[in-house]
Write a protein that holds these residues in place. Structure first.
Motif, PDB file in Angstrom:
ATOM      1  N   ARG A   9       0.805  -1.221   0.000  1.00 55.93           N
ATOM      2  CA  ARG A   9       0.000   0.000   0.000  1.00 55.93           C
ATOM      3  C   ARG A   9       0.839   1.273   0.000  1.00 55.93           C
ATOM      4  N   ARG A 631     -10.192   1.291  -2.730  1.00 59.29           N
ATOM      5  CA  ARG A 631      -9.652   0.506  -1.609  1.00 59.29           C
ATOM      6  C   ARG A 631     -10.740   0.241  -0.561  1.00 59.29           C
ATOM      7  N   LEU A 632     -11.687   1.165  -0.393  1.00 61.69           N
ATOM      8  CA  LEU A 632     -12.761   0.935   0.583  1.00 61.69           C
ATOM      9  C   LEU A 632     -13.727  -0.127   0.072  1.00 61.69           C
ATOM     10  N   ARG A 634     -12.890  -2.517  -1.838  1.00 60.41           N
ATOM     11  CA  ARG A 634     -12.182  -3.787  -1.707  1.00 60.41           C
ATOM     12  C   ARG A 634     -12.277  -4.281  -0.255  1.00 60.41           C
ATOM     13  N   ASP A 635     -12.148  -3.353   0.676  1.00 62.11           N
ATOM     14  CA  ASP A 635     -12.297  -3.733   2.086  1.00 62.11           C
ATOM     15  C   ASP A 635     -13.672  -4.359   2.312  1.00 62.11           C
ATOM     16  N   GLU A 638     -14.043  -7.770   0.702  1.00 62.31           N
ATOM     17  CA  GLU A 638     -13.268  -8.821   1.371  1.00 62.31           C
ATOM     18  C   GLU A 638     -13.571  -8.892   2.861  1.00 62.31           C
ATOM     19  N   ARG A 640     -13.368  -6.792   5.266  1.00 62.96           N
ATOM     20  CA  ARG A 640     -12.361  -6.259   6.180  1.00 62.96           C
ATOM     21  C   ARG A 640     -12.868  -4.983   6.803  1.00 62.96           C
ATOM     22  N   GLU A 641     -12.229  -4.622   7.870  1.00 59.80           N
ATOM     23  CA  GLU A 641     -12.525  -3.329   8.453  1.00 59.80           C
ATOM     24  C   GLU A 641     -12.070  -2.242   7.477  1.00 59.80           C
ATOM     25  N   LEU A 642     -12.810  -1.146   7.390  1.00 58.51           N
ATOM     26  CA  LEU A 642     -12.458  -0.106   6.420  1.00 58.51           C
ATOM     27  C   LEU A 642     -11.162   0.595   6.793  1.00 58.51           C
ATOM     28  N   GLY A 643     -10.336   0.869   5.779  1.00 53.90           N
ATOM     29  CA  GLY A 643      -9.099   1.626   6.016  1.00 53.90           C
ATOM     30  C   GLY A 643      -9.402   3.103   6.252  1.00 53.90           C
TER      31      GLY A 643
END
Ligand code: ATP
Ligand code: MG
Length: 665
Positions: A9, A631-632, A634-635, A638, A640-643
Motif C-alpha cells: 500500500r 480501496r474501501l 475492496r475492504d 473482502e 475487512r474493516e475499512l481503512g
C-alpha cells in the motif's frame, strides 16, 4: 499459475508485483476526432513544439521560462546533480504574485476582468486585474503586520470566494508558502495538516454557501487550533454572516485588518527555488503526502501548459475550471496558470445542483464561457441527470473542453463531446498529479486527433513511457506502469519534512525514473491510456486487469452512469471482479440487468474480464475531490474493516454499500 502480489500500500510508498504479467490490453477504441480547422489554423502551439522540445528539451523549457517576468533572468535551466532533488532556473529570481497580477496592470490591462465570481446564492462580484492587485497588496501588508515573514507557513481553509485567490497570492507575494486545506475537511484532517506544515497563521471564513445553506467553516478551525499551539492568528473572512465563536487572543477579522492597509506593496524577488506551497494529495490510496512545490519552474510549467493545452487567448476567452482551490487543479489552473497568463475566468462557489441541476450550464451561458475544465466524476453525474438538462442552455460559446482527476470512460468522453461540446469542441484529457504540479500528458487541441478515453501524448518537453515489472519499456499494444523518464520544471521537490519518503515513494521502484503509481498502456499508435492506480489493478487467473477498462465497458452500457470495480480475494481465480454500478436516470435494478451487464463486459473485453458479481448502488465512496476510493470497496468486498476514511465525502455511503454485500468474499 498466478504468483499473487504483495501490496504494501501507498503508505509505505511501494508496490511490488511478483508476477511478470503486464497489464492486459483489452479495450479497443477506433473513434478519432481531428481538431476543428479554424482552431488548428490559429492554435497557440503547433506540432512544431514537439520537434523543438525533442531536439533540445532544456532549451525548450528555458524558452518557456521567458513567459514569466524575472527580476533576475535565470542562466541555468536544470540542476540535477543531486538527483532526485531537482533545481530549475536556480539562479533566477522572481515574485510569483507580481507575475500573476502586477505585470498585467503595468501592461495596461488593469481593466481586464480577472475573476467573474458567482456565489452559490447568486451574488456576484467582478474583480479586475487592477482591483486584484490592490486586494493582494492589502492582504500582503496585513500578513506582514501580523508577523508573517518569508518562509513562514500559512494554512488556508476557505470556500471558493475571491479571498481564497487573494490569500494565496498574498502569501506568494511575501514568500510565505501556503498550505491550502480543502474547506470540506474535518477538524482532525485540518489539524494534522496544520501541524505537519507547522503553520503560524490560518486564514478561514465564517462559512461558505453549500447546497442552499450556509456551511460553517470556523468551528473546524477553532477545534483544530486548540491542538496547534504554534498558530498565532486566525484570520476570518466574513462570507455568510453566520454567528461565530470568537477568541480575542488570536481571532482577527480579515476585513478589519485588510481595509486599513495600503494598496501599495513592493513585491520582493525570491529565488526560483523558494517554496511556493505545500499541498496534501487527495488521499485516494492512503495517507495524504505533503507535496512541496517551488516558484520558478512551477510557474513556468503551469503557465505554459495552460496556454498550450487550452489554447488560451486571454483577450477573448472566458475560462472556467470547476475544481476547488483546495486541490492541485485549483492551484495550477485557477490561481497560478490562468493568472500568470492574464486570463479572465469564472470562480464559482457552489455545487452543480444548487438551486437546480442546470447550474453549470446556466453559468456557461451567462458568462459566455469558452474553455471549460472539469472532472469525470462531474461528467458522469451530468450523464446520470440526463441529456435534457444541458440542452436547455446556450453552450455555443464553448470551444475547448478539459478533463482531469481520473481516467475518463470513453462513453463519458463521448457524452461530454456531444452534449456539452456540441460535437465541435476538442476534449483535452489531461493526466497529471499533485506531485507533477502541472499537466504532463494531454492532447493539444489544435494538433492532436483525439481518441475518447486517452490522454495520448506527453506534452512538449515532457518524457513519459510505460514499463514492465523490470523497468523495460513495453512495446506498443502492451500495458504496465507509467513512468516519467526526465525531470520537469513543475515537479515536486520533496515530501514536506520527509526527503526519504520522497525518494522511496517516487524514485526507488524504477532506478532513475519517476514512478507515478498509475497503470497505463500504449496502444498500437504508441498513445498512452491511463488504466487506474497500480494499487487497484486486479489479478484474475494470472492476468493483470485494469479497473478502468472494466469500468469503461460497464459505462458503455446505456443503462449505466458510473461504475467502480475491485478485485476481491477468490479461492479459484486469485481475485474475482466485483463491480458496483450506478444506473442512469430511469433504469431499474433486476437480476436480468446484472446478468446482462456481466455479459456486456465479457463481450466488450473478453471472458477473463467478466465480473463475478455486479451490484447496483445509489452512490460510490469518493474522496472530497470526487475520485472513487476503490480501496474501501475492496475492504467491503473482502469483509475487512475499512481503512482510512478521513478523506471520504460521506461515510454513510459505505454503510449502504455494506448492506448490499451480505455474503461478501
Ligand atoms: P493519493 O496520492 O493521496 O492517493 P491522489 O493520487 O488521488 O491521492 P491527486 O494528486 O489529486 O491525488 O491525483 C492524481 C491522480 O489522479 C493520478 O495519479 C491519477 O491516478 C489520477 N488522474 C488524474 N488525472 C487523470 C487523467 N486525466 N486520467 C487518468 N487518471 C488521472
Ligand atoms: Mg497520488
Amino acid at each position: 499459475m498466478p504468483c499473487g502480489r504483495t501490496n504494501t500500500r501507498a503508505d509505505k510508498g511501494r508496490w511490488r508485483v511478483s508476477s511478470n504479467e503486464s497489464l492486459a490490453n483489452l479495450l479497443k477504441e477506433e473513434r478519432r476526432f481531428t481538431p476543428p480547422e479554424t482552431l488548428a489554423a490559429s492554435a497557440n502551439v503547433t506540432a512544431q513544439a514537439y520537434e523543438q522540445a525533442a531536439a533540445d528539451r532544456l532549451g525548450f523549457w528555458a524558452e518557456q521560462a521567458r513567459r514569466l517576468s524575472w527580476a533576475t533572468e535565470p542562466q541555468q535551466t536544470l540542476d540535477w546533480l543531486n538527483a532526485p532533488f531537482a533545481k530549475w532556473f536556480a539562479d533566477g529570481e522572481l515574485n510569483v504574485a507580481y507575475n500573476c497580477v502586477d505585470r498585467h496592470v503595468e501592461a495596461g490591462l488593469g481593466d481586464r476582468v480577472a475573476l467573474h465570481f458567482e456565489g452559490e446564492p447568486g451574488d456576484t462580484r467582478t474583480v479586475t486585474y487592477a482591483e486584484l492587485k490592490d486586494e493582494v497588496s492589502r492582504a500582503a501588508n496585513a500578513l506582514t503586520e501580523l508577523g508573517v515573514r518569508a518562509g513562514d507557513r500559512v494554512a488556508v481553509y476557505l470556500p471558493m470566494i475571491p479571498e481564497a485567490v487573494i490569500a494565496m497570492l498574498a502569501c506568494a507575494r511575501i514568500g510565505a508558502p501556503h498550505s491550502v486545506v480543502f474547506g470540506g475537511f474535518s477538524a482532525d484532517a485540518v489539524a494534522s495538516r496544520i501541524q505537519d506544515a507547522d503553520a503560524k497563521i490560518v486564514i478561514t471564513a465564517d462559512g461558505g454557501w453549500r447546497r442552499g445553506k450556509p456551511s460553517a467553516l470556523k468551528p473546524a478551525i477553532d477545534e483544530a487550533v486548540a491542538s496547534c499551539p504554534q498558530v498565532e492568528h486566525v484570520l476570518v473572512v466574513r462570507r455568510t454572516g453566520q454567528d461565530v465563536a470568537w477568541d480575542e487572543s488570536h481571532d482577527v477579522w480579515w476585513h478589519e485588518v485588510t481595509e486599513r492597509q495600503s494598496t501599495e506593496h513592493e513585491p520582493q524577488a525570491f529565488n526560483a527555488e523558494h517554496p511556493l506551497f505545500i499541498l496534501y494529495t487527495s488521499g485516494t490510496t492512503g495517507k495524504p503526502k505533503g507535496i512541496l512545490h517551488t516558484s520558478g519552474g512551477y510557474l513556468t510549467q503551469a503557465a505554459f501548459t495552460h496556454h498550450a493545452v487550452f489554447d488560451l487567448k486571454p483577450e477573448t476567452d472566458v475560462y472556467w475550471c470547476t475544481a476547488d482551490i483546495g486541490w492541485v487543479t485549483g492551484h495550477s489552473y485557477i490561481v497560478y496558470g490562468p493568472l500568470a497568463n492574464g486570463a479572465t475566468q469564472v470562480l464559482y462557489e457552489g455545487t452543480p445542483d444548487t438551486p437546480h441541476q442546470g447550474r453549470f450550464w446556466e453559468i456557461v451561458q451567462k458568462y459566455g464561457v469558452s474553455i471549460l475544465y472539469t472532472a469525470p466524476t462531474a461528467i458522469r453525474t451530468f450523464m446520470k441527470w440526463g441529456d435534457e438538462i444541458p440542452a436547455k442552455f446556450d453552450l455555443s460559446s464553448l470551444r475547448v473542453l478539459g478533463s482531469v482527476g481520473e481516467p475518463i470512460n470513453p462513453e463519458a468522453w463521448m457524452w461530454y463531446r456531444r452534449n456539452i461540446g456540441g460535437d465541435r469542441c476538442p476534449i483535452v484529457d489531461t493526466w497529471w498529479q499533485t506531485e507533477t504540479g502541472a499537466m504532463m500528458i494531454s492532447p493539444l487541441p489544435g494538433v492532436t486527433a483525439t481518441k475518447p478515453g486517452s490522454a495520448q501524448t506527453p506534452l512538449p518537453g515532457i518524457a513519459a513511457t510505460v514499463v514492465d515489472d523490470e523497468g523495460r519499456e513495453v512495446p506498443d499494444g502492451a500495458g504496465g506502469y507509467l513512468v516519467l523518464t526526465e525531470p520537469w520544471p513543475s515537479m515536486l521537490r520533496t515530501i514536506w519534512g520527509d526527503d526519504q519518503r520522497y525518494v522511496d515513494t517516487y524514485w526507488s521502484r524504477f532506478q532513475g525514473r519517476y514512478f507515478a503509481g498509475d497503470g497505463a498502456k500504449k496502444d498500437d499508435d504508441g498513445d498512452i491510456w491511463l488504466l487506474g492506480r497500480v494499487d487497484d489493478v486486479m489479478l484474475v487467473s494470472g492476468h493483470n486487469i485494469s479497473t478502468t477498462e472494466v469500468e469503461s465497458a460497464l459505462v458503455s452500457h446505456p443503462k449505466v452512469a458510473e461504475a467502480a470495480v475491485v478485485g476481491a480475494a477468490d479461492a479459484t481465480t486469485g481475485q474475482a471482479i466485483v463491480a458496483f454500478v450506478i444506473l442512469r436516470g430511469s433504469a431499474q435494478d433486476s437480476d436480468e440487468l446484472t446478468a446482462e451487464l456481466r455479459d456486456h463486459v465479457a463481450k466488450a473485453l473478453g471472458p477473463i474480464a467478466k465480473p463475478k458479481r455486479v451490484l447496483t448502488v445509489a452512490e460510490l465512496p469518493k474522496t472530497r475531490s470526487g475520485k472513487i476510493m476503490r480501496r474501501l470497496l475492496r475492504d467491503v468486498a473482502e469483509n475487512r474493516e475499512l481503512g482510512d476514511v478521513t478523506t471520504l465525502t460521506d461515510s454513510t455511503v459505505m454503510d449502504l454499500i455494506q448492506t448490499k454485500l451480505p455474503t461478501a468474499s
